[in-house]
Design a protein around this motif. Structure first.
Motif, short mmCIF file in Angstrom:
data_model
loop_
_atom_site.label_atom_id
_atom_site.label_comp_id
_atom_site.label_asym_id
_atom_site.label_seq_id
_atom_site.Cartn_x
_atom_site.Cartn_y
_atom_site.Cartn_z
N MET A 1 0.87 -1.18 -0.03
CA MET A 1 -0.09 -0.03 -0.08
C MET A 1 0.89 1.44 -0.04
N SER A 2 0.85 1.90 -1.08
CA SER A 2 1.91 3.01 -1.16
C SER A 2 1.23 4.54 -1.06
N SER A 3 -0.12 4.68 -1.08
CA SER A 3 -0.73 6.04 -1.02
C SER A 3 -1.93 5.88 0.12
N ILE A 4 -1.76 6.92 1.00
CA ILE A 4 -3.05 6.96 1.83
C ILE A 4 -3.64 8.26 1.93
N ALA A 5 -4.88 8.47 1.71
CA ALA A 5 -5.67 9.51 1.77
C ALA A 5 -5.86 10.01 3.44
N ILE A 6 -5.53 11.34 3.53
CA ILE A 6 -5.93 11.80 4.97
C ILE A 6 -6.89 12.73 4.91
N PHE A 7 -7.78 12.54 5.56
CA PHE A 7 -9.11 13.77 5.76
C PHE A 7 -8.94 14.15 7.36
N CYS A 8 -8.90 15.63 7.41
CA CYS A 8 -8.75 16.11 8.65
C CYS A 8 -9.08 17.58 8.59
N ALA A 30 6.03 9.37 5.46
CA ALA A 30 7.25 9.64 4.83
C ALA A 30 8.31 8.57 5.06
N ALA A 31 8.46 8.08 6.38
CA ALA A 31 9.36 7.14 6.69
C ALA A 31 8.94 5.76 6.45
N GLN A 32 7.49 5.46 5.86
CA GLN A 32 7.43 4.26 5.16
C GLN A 32 7.15 4.32 3.72
N GLY A 33 7.61 5.30 3.24
CA GLY A 33 7.71 5.54 1.76
C GLY A 33 6.21 5.55 1.08
N LYS A 34 5.19 6.08 1.98
CA LYS A 34 3.81 6.15 1.61
C LYS A 34 3.50 7.64 1.06
N THR A 35 2.92 7.87 0.00
CA THR A 35 2.44 9.13 -0.65
C THR A 35 1.26 9.58 0.24
N GLU A 99 -4.88 4.29 -1.75
CA GLU A 99 -5.30 3.13 -1.52
C GLU A 99 -6.01 2.68 0.11
N GLY A 100 -6.10 3.59 0.57
CA GLY A 100 -6.54 3.55 1.96
C GLY A 100 -6.90 4.94 2.54
N PHE A 101 -7.88 5.17 3.31
CA PHE A 101 -8.48 6.39 3.89
C PHE A 101 -8.33 6.47 5.61
N PHE A 176 -3.99 -1.73 7.72
CA PHE A 176 -4.44 -1.83 6.55
C PHE A 176 -3.78 -2.64 5.47
N GLU A 177 -2.33 -3.03 5.95
CA GLU A 177 -1.77 -4.25 5.08
C GLU A 177 -2.41 -5.53 5.24
#
Length: 200
Positions: A1-8, A30-35, A99-101, A176-177
């Motif tokens: 899972m390389s991209s995560i949507a953040i709602f805040c 950033a540390a986990q390489g996720k956008t 890929e996740g929210f 998530f994984e």
């Protein structure tokens, strides 16, 4: 899972714990390489998550409607910024990219965004996980209400159980994984246009 949507929230809240945890989210992505995929703003918790992601060497992609961009609310240093026609197009684009929210603390806009993605998951429009980052018990009452909707027969239990809830961002990303998609509620042919938009 390389991209995560953040709602805040577009505001920082009245307790420093919200800002501290928003910063932790950005650093962790950033540390986990996720956008980071988010609404593109520079203020409030939105800005904190983006700033911390970028400062830690991560990628931050914003999606903002034209009307908000015209008011110069967009973050000026993002990896990418998508300007879309309206709020509906924004949510479709974010769903396409992520890929996740995860919902951090926020107001009505945050709730509207995470609930739409959770509903789309129930209808089989996508098969991506949704989570509440429950900082300092912020979502306790809401989660109690959601359990009540299940107990009263309005939400099928498996959909409540599929929601990921934690006060630890690392725990959320780990879940998530391991996410297993629940059986969809039913086929909804009239919503095929959403699936088509997400597939573009």
């Amino acid at each position: 899972m390389s991209s995560i949507a953040i709602f805040c929230g577009s505001a920082p809240g009245k307790d420093s714990v919200f800002v501290e945890n928003a910063r932790k989210v950005g650093e962790t992505l950033a540390a986990q390489g996720k956008t980071l995929i988010y609404g593109g703003g520079r203020s409030g918790l939105m800005g904190v998550v983006a700033d911390s992601t970028l400062a830690a060497g991560g990628r931050a992609i914003g999606v903002m409607p034209e009307s908000l961009a015209e008011h110069e609310l967009a973050h000026p240093h993002l990896t990418e910024l998508h300007i879309v026609e309206n709020m509906h197009a924004r949510k479709i684009k974010m769903s396409e990219l992520a890929e996740g929210f995860i919902a951090l603390p926020g107001g009505s806009g945050t709730l509207e965004e995470i609930f739409e993605q959770w509903t789309w998951a129930q209808l089989g429009i996508h098969s991506k996980p949704c989570a509440f980052f429950n900082v300092a018990g912020f979502y306790d009452d809401l989660l109690k209400f959601l359990r009540q909707t299940s107990e009263k027969g309005f939400t099928q239990p498996r959909f409540c159980e599929a929601l990921i809830v934690s006060n630890c961002i690392d725990n959320i990303l780990q879940q998530f994984e391991q996410y297993r998609v629940p059986e969809m509620k039913w086929e909804v042919p009239e919503l095929e246009w959403v699936q088509q938009e997400l597939a573009k």
